[in-house]
Scaffold this active site. Structure first.
Site, PDB file in Angstrom:
ATOM      1  N   GLY A  14       0.813  -1.279  -0.204  1.00  0.00           N
ATOM      2  CA  GLY A  14       0.007   0.125   0.068  1.00  0.00           C
ATOM      3  C   GLY A  14       0.672   1.255  -0.151  1.00  0.00           C
ATOM      4  O   GLY A  14       0.217   2.419   0.206  1.00  0.00           O
ATOM      5  N   SER A  20       1.909   8.423   2.094  1.00  0.00           N
ATOM      6  CA  SER A  20       1.123   7.094   2.470  1.00  0.00           C
ATOM      7  C   SER A  20       1.460   6.553   3.954  1.00  0.00           C
ATOM      8  O   SER A  20       2.593   6.914   4.373  1.00  0.00           O
ATOM      9  CB  SER A  20       1.641   6.045   1.647  1.00  0.00           C
ATOM     10  N   ILE A  21       0.369   6.288   4.552  1.00  0.00           N
ATOM     11  CA  ILE A  21       0.624   5.753   5.863  1.00  0.00           C
ATOM     12  C   ILE A  21       1.411   4.569   5.809  1.00  0.00           C
ATOM     13  O   ILE A  21       2.376   4.034   6.825  1.00  0.00           O
ATOM     14  CB  ILE A  21      -0.894   5.445   6.470  1.00  0.00           C
ATOM     15  N   ASP A  65      -1.377  -6.392  -7.986  1.00  0.00           N
ATOM     16  CA  ASP A  65      -2.900  -5.817  -7.843  1.00  0.00           C
ATOM     17  C   ASP A  65      -3.725  -6.789  -7.042  1.00  0.00           C
ATOM     18  O   ASP A  65      -3.796  -7.821  -7.458  1.00  0.00           O
ATOM     19  CB  ASP A  65      -3.377  -5.636  -9.090  1.00  0.00           C
ATOM     20  N   VAL A  66      -4.033  -6.328  -5.998  1.00  0.00           N
ATOM     21  CA  VAL A  66      -4.828  -7.347  -4.961  1.00  0.00           C
ATOM     22  C   VAL A  66      -6.054  -7.696  -5.344  1.00  0.00           C
ATOM     23  O   VAL A  66      -6.600  -8.658  -4.868  1.00  0.00           O
ATOM     24  CB  VAL A  66      -5.027  -6.579  -3.519  1.00  0.00           C
ATOM     25  N   TYR A 156     -17.969   9.585   4.177  1.00  0.00           N
ATOM     26  CA  TYR A 156     -17.095   8.528   4.187  1.00  0.00           C
ATOM     27  C   TYR A 156     -17.930   7.142   3.641  1.00  0.00           C
ATOM     28  O   TYR A 156     -17.253   6.516   2.770  1.00  0.00           O
ATOM     29  CB  TYR A 156     -16.548   8.072   5.543  1.00  0.00           C
ATOM     30  N   LYS A 163     -14.699  -0.785   5.934  1.00  0.00           N
ATOM     31  CA  LYS A 163     -13.888  -0.643   7.163  1.00  0.00           C
ATOM     32  C   LYS A 163     -14.610  -1.448   8.258  1.00  0.00           C
ATOM     33  O   LYS A 163     -13.913  -2.029   9.199  1.00  0.00           O
ATOM     34  CB  LYS A 163     -13.633   0.750   7.426  1.00  0.00           C
ATOM     35  N   THR A 194      -3.100  12.130   2.930  1.00  0.00           N
ATOM     36  CA  THR A 194      -2.718  11.120   1.952  1.00  0.00           C
ATOM     37  C   THR A 194      -2.897  11.573   0.537  1.00  0.00           C
ATOM     38  O   THR A 194      -3.956  11.982   0.384  1.00  0.00           O
ATOM     39  CB  THR A 194      -2.726   9.776   2.192  1.00  0.00           C
ATOM     40  N   LEU A 195      -2.476  10.879  -0.460  1.00  0.00           N
ATOM     41  CA  LEU A 195      -2.742  10.913  -1.819  1.00  0.00           C
ATOM     42  C   LEU A 195      -4.133  10.667  -2.083  1.00  0.00           C
ATOM     43  O   LEU A 195      -5.132  11.161  -2.751  1.00  0.00           O
ATOM     44  CB  LEU A 195      -1.891   9.955  -2.956  1.00  0.00           C
TER      45      LEU A 195
END
Ligand code: 1JT
Length: 257
Positions: A14, A20-21, A65-66, A156, A163, A194-195
């Site tokens: 990721g 990025s985190i 790519d997941v 969200y 999530k 983040t992005l």
């Protein structure tokens, strides 16, 4: 100086760029002596990930790519070839179509819903299953979540549902993999620019400002704040913790208003 992660093999999914985190987590793990591997999904991300990976002496940079079963199989094949085993899996990826992160949740399309769930939720299940096969002597898995899974946070939307599913998956995976000595936890971070957040979210700045005014610590959290807690969970310091969702949010979630 001895590090908390000396010699540990850590695969990070990721990283998109230096904001990025996943990158915050990687830097902290690197400082503590971890050996690192990274995935990338597509050529654009490869160009961004490779130099970052190099800067922390990564031993592995693999396309993955997941949403593609073959790529996941291939990636874990590469991890097995290179390392023979794995100590830590960092899952720090999510996706939702831009139009799903605005307006009414009830307008979420079937396609948008399934894509968000596939990338953001199912990927943890799949990557954990693969990782577990490389962790015969135990290990640790950590993923990222957000408060919008617990309470309704405007815009969200489908990510909140994804999530919530992710957090439930953390508990089910922790129960399945616990007997093998594998711990599975989530870090629930406050909003971080983040992005993904800057590109896909309406008025994200406003959210950061509100958070700064209301959160008990009166500050936003950083990638490094999230990284330090991920480090704690994945190191021996977190040995007794599994199935947990730990907030790194300046205390925002404790408020009743
Ligand atoms: C994704 C995006 C997952 C942004 C995310 C995310 N998890 C947290 N954020 C930040 C955020 C986003 C919104 C929000 C609050 C925080 C972007 C697309 C990929 C998946 O709403 C109040 C919308």
């Amino acid at each position: 100086m001895a590090g908390l992660m000396d010699g540990k093999k850590v695969m990070v999914f990721g990283v998109a760029n230096e904001r990025s985190i996943a990158w915050g987590i990687s830097k902290v793990m690197h400082e503590q002596g971890a050996r690192l591997g990274f995935n990338f999904a597509g050529e654009t991300l490869e160009k961004r990930v490779r130099p970052l990976a190099e800067s922390v002496d990564a031993e592995l940079v693999v396309p993955c790519d997941v949403t593609d079963d073959d790529q996941v199989t291939e990636a874990f094949g590469r991890i097995r070839e290179t390392w023979g085993g794995l100590d830590v899996l960092v899952h720090s990826l999510a996706f939702a179509r831009r139009e799903e992160l605005m307006g009414r949740f009830s307008d979420t399309s079937r396609e948008g819903f399934l894509k968000a769930m596939e990338v953001s939720t199912y990927s943890l299940v799949h990557l954990s299953r693969e990782a577990a096969q490389l962790m015969p002597d135990g290990g640790s898995i950590v993923t990222m979540t957000y408060y919008g899974s617990e309470k309704v946070v405007e815009n969200y939307n489908v990510m909140g549902v994804a999530k919530a599913g992710l957090e439930a998956a953390v508990r089910y995976l922790a129960a399945d993999l616990g007997p093998q000595g594998i711990r599975v936890n989530a870090v629930s971070a406050g909003p971080i620019k983040t992005l993904a957040a800057a590109g896909g979210v309406k008025n994200f700045r406003g959210l950061l400002t509100l958070f700064e005014e209301k959160a008990p610590l009166r500050r936003n959290v950083t990638q490094e704040d999230a990284g330090h807690v991920a480090l704690f969970l994945c190191s021996h310091m977190g040995a007794g913790v599994t199935g947990e969702v730990l907030h790194v949010d300046s205390g925002f979630n404790i408020l009743g208003h």
